[in-house]
Design a protein around this motif. Structure first.
Motif, short mmCIF file in Angstrom:
data_model
loop_
_atom_site.label_atom_id
_atom_site.label_comp_id
_atom_site.label_asym_id
_atom_site.label_seq_id
_atom_site.Cartn_x
_atom_site.Cartn_y
_atom_site.Cartn_z
N PHE B 8 0.84 -1.20 0.00
CA PHE B 8 0.00 0.00 0.00
C PHE B 8 0.87 1.25 0.00
CE2 PHE B 8 -3.19 -3.00 1.14
CZ PHE B 8 -4.38 -2.45 0.68
N LEU B 11 -1.43 5.01 3.91
CA LEU B 11 -2.22 4.18 4.82
C LEU B 11 -3.19 5.05 5.62
CD1 LEU B 11 -2.09 1.02 5.25
CD2 LEU B 11 -1.11 1.52 7.49
N GLY B 15 -6.67 2.85 2.95
CA GLY B 15 -5.55 1.92 2.98
C GLY B 15 -5.65 0.95 4.16
N ALA B 19 -6.10 -2.97 3.75
CA ALA B 19 -4.93 -3.76 4.16
C ALA B 19 -5.33 -4.81 5.19
CB ALA B 19 -3.86 -2.82 4.72
N VAL B 29 0.97 -8.26 3.41
CA VAL B 29 0.70 -6.85 3.16
C VAL B 29 1.77 -5.96 3.79
CG1 VAL B 29 -1.03 -5.02 3.37
CG2 VAL B 29 -1.77 -7.39 3.13
N TYR B 31 3.36 -1.60 3.72
CA TYR B 31 2.95 -0.26 3.31
C TYR B 31 4.08 0.75 3.38
CZ TYR B 31 2.83 1.93 7.95
OH TYR B 31 3.17 2.48 9.16
N ASP B 33 4.19 5.11 3.77
CA ASP B 33 3.37 6.31 3.97
C ASP B 33 4.30 7.44 4.37
OD1 ASP B 33 0.09 6.82 4.83
OD2 ASP B 33 1.58 8.29 5.45
N LEU B 59 -0.75 -0.70 -4.45
CA LEU B 59 -2.04 0.02 -4.45
C LEU B 59 -1.83 1.42 -3.93
CD1 LEU B 59 -4.49 -2.60 -2.85
CD2 LEU B 59 -4.22 -2.04 -5.27
N THR B 61 -3.26 4.55 -2.42
CA THR B 61 -4.45 5.05 -1.72
C THR B 61 -4.03 6.27 -0.91
OG1 THR B 61 -3.95 3.46 0.04
CG2 THR B 61 -5.63 2.82 -1.55
#
Lengths: 284, 284
Positions: B8, B11, B15, B19, B29, B31, B33, B59, B61
């Motif tokens: 991701f 988040l 997100g 997730a 998963v 992420y 950010d 992804l 987001t």
């Protein structure tokens, strides 16, 4: 209200539809019209003076621009004991103007607002009536076949105000749907869009959907404001002027300007809290 | 699509919600950010470079303003075989701009538009996806718990265009309802108005009501134009600026100007005839 002699002033689509229903339900029905001057479907034509003298209840169903003029003409022959009902599609303030004219003759005045399309619903049209004698008038109309005439309030103008304000929603929806579908067509996605919207609106109860939109308005109006700016740009790129979408941008902007997000740090429990707050913030 | 390592980028609420669902459905998963830099609910943080190298599917987001920027950053590490999906809430043209950036790296690109409020629906949010690999991507998302991800078209931008154009209706309705209720409140009729509208919309199937509004548009737009002028005056007399009602006046006026009543002497059989005609008349 024992009156059974009904006089129509104006015999357009609404007048004809209602006159026919009343005739079938045992009323003696007459009419006056500036255009049509022969008996019509068994309903005798009378000049205005005779019509008013012969009938107990007069129903004005003319084009809205003529509402005041026919009231002035009718009031020359009206007197106490007669009832004049204005069913024309005008604002509450025009109805109050007509009320003054009619009541000067000593006759009673009732005003009505036809909410549905008479071409579709016939005599089953949904009609709100207001005025001091509106309750008895609604009962009489129900007996004479206009089954969805409903008493609304004793104040002249209230029924028409409901109709006017309700039009923001019904006419606005018409414009929104068309604007969306025309933009969708130009983008080549109108069929899917239509299916998606119909499915969404059919699967979810209207009251819940509507309440949720209103309740989330304060917390989401900033995000939605920015999104609608993008929508406007997207539609303009298609060569279309997004009239309704642009108005939504201005609407969200105003909610931001009056501090709605600050007033509601969280989504309120009930939708009327949002409506009440906005009504108070928007000073006349 | 066998990918099970999902990264991701961003988040926030969306997100985190997605997730969590994917984690529970067996995906690995991770992420990245810009704000949050520690593992969160068992989801490890990775710097952008490591995230892109570790994961098969990325992804995005993030907030919509950052869509292009994070794509530029991610594409430094992307390569053929990777898939980058932009789920941000932006226009079709921004999605196409992002597609160009991503595809220059040889990676695949899919774009998605989230139609529902994730705060309400969680991982069951209704999401349309478009792009050459969108069909396989939708299946993968369904397997990983995002059950309402739906393939829409192979053209990047189509899903977002549907969302944008759909917003004309959903955001517009929100504004219409609030404008009507605020005016109704000031006139002292909001409760009755709300009951009346909810009853009407509940008793009649949405598709029929909507189609009827659209089909009657050409034959009734002149009458409705004059009625909405009165509505605008009525609402202004209450000390309120009728933003949406005024837009409806302009909308009806434009339909008159392009000759819609002349094009349809009678109500057409199908609503799309009105939409098609108006789309053709409104030259870019």
């Amino acid at each position: 209200m024992e009156a059974r002699k009904i006089g129509f002033i104006g015999l357009g689509e609404v007048g004809r539809t209602f006159a026919r229903a009343m005739n079938e339900n045992g009323a003696e029905v007459y009419y006056f019209d500036v255009v049509r001057k022969n008996s019509h479907e068994g309903i005798p034509f009378l000049p205005m003076e005779e019509l008013v003298q012969r009938c107990d209840v007069l129903l004005a169903t003319v084009v809205s621009q003529a509402a005041v003029e026919v009231a002035r003409e009718a009031c020359r022959y009206l007197k106490p004991g007669k009832l004049y009902a204005d069913l024309n599609s005008t604002s509450g303030s025009v109805k109050r103007e007509v009320a003054k004219i009619i009541e000067a003759s000593g006759a009673d005045f009732v005003e009505g607002a036809i909410l549905s399309a008479v071409g579709e619903t016939g005599a089953k049209a949904s009609i709100l009536v207001s005025g001091k004698k509106a309750e008895a008038f609604a009962r009489l109309m129900n007996e004479l076949g206009l089954v969805h005439v409903r008493y609304f309030s004793p104040r002249v103008g209230d029924a028409s105000t409901v109709k006017m304000v309700r039009s923001i929603f019904s006419k606005g929806m018409e414009c929104l749907l068309i604007e969306m579908l025309v933009a969708g067509k130009r983008a080549g996605v109108s069929d899917d869009l239509w299916k998606e919207i119909v499915q969404f609106m059919t699967e979810h109860p209207f009251e819940r959907v509507a309440e949720n939109w209103i309740r989330t308005h304060p917390v989401a109006c900033e995000r939605r404001y920015h999104e609608m700016i993008q929508v406007v740009e997207t539609v303009r790129e298609m060569g279309l002027e997004p009239i309704m979408a642009k108005a939504a941008v201005d609407f969200f902007k105003r909610s931001l300007a009056v501090g709605l997000p600050q007033a509601f740090p969280e989504k309120p429990a009930r939708s009327w809290e949002v409506v009440d707050r906005l009504e108070k913030e928007l000073k006349p």
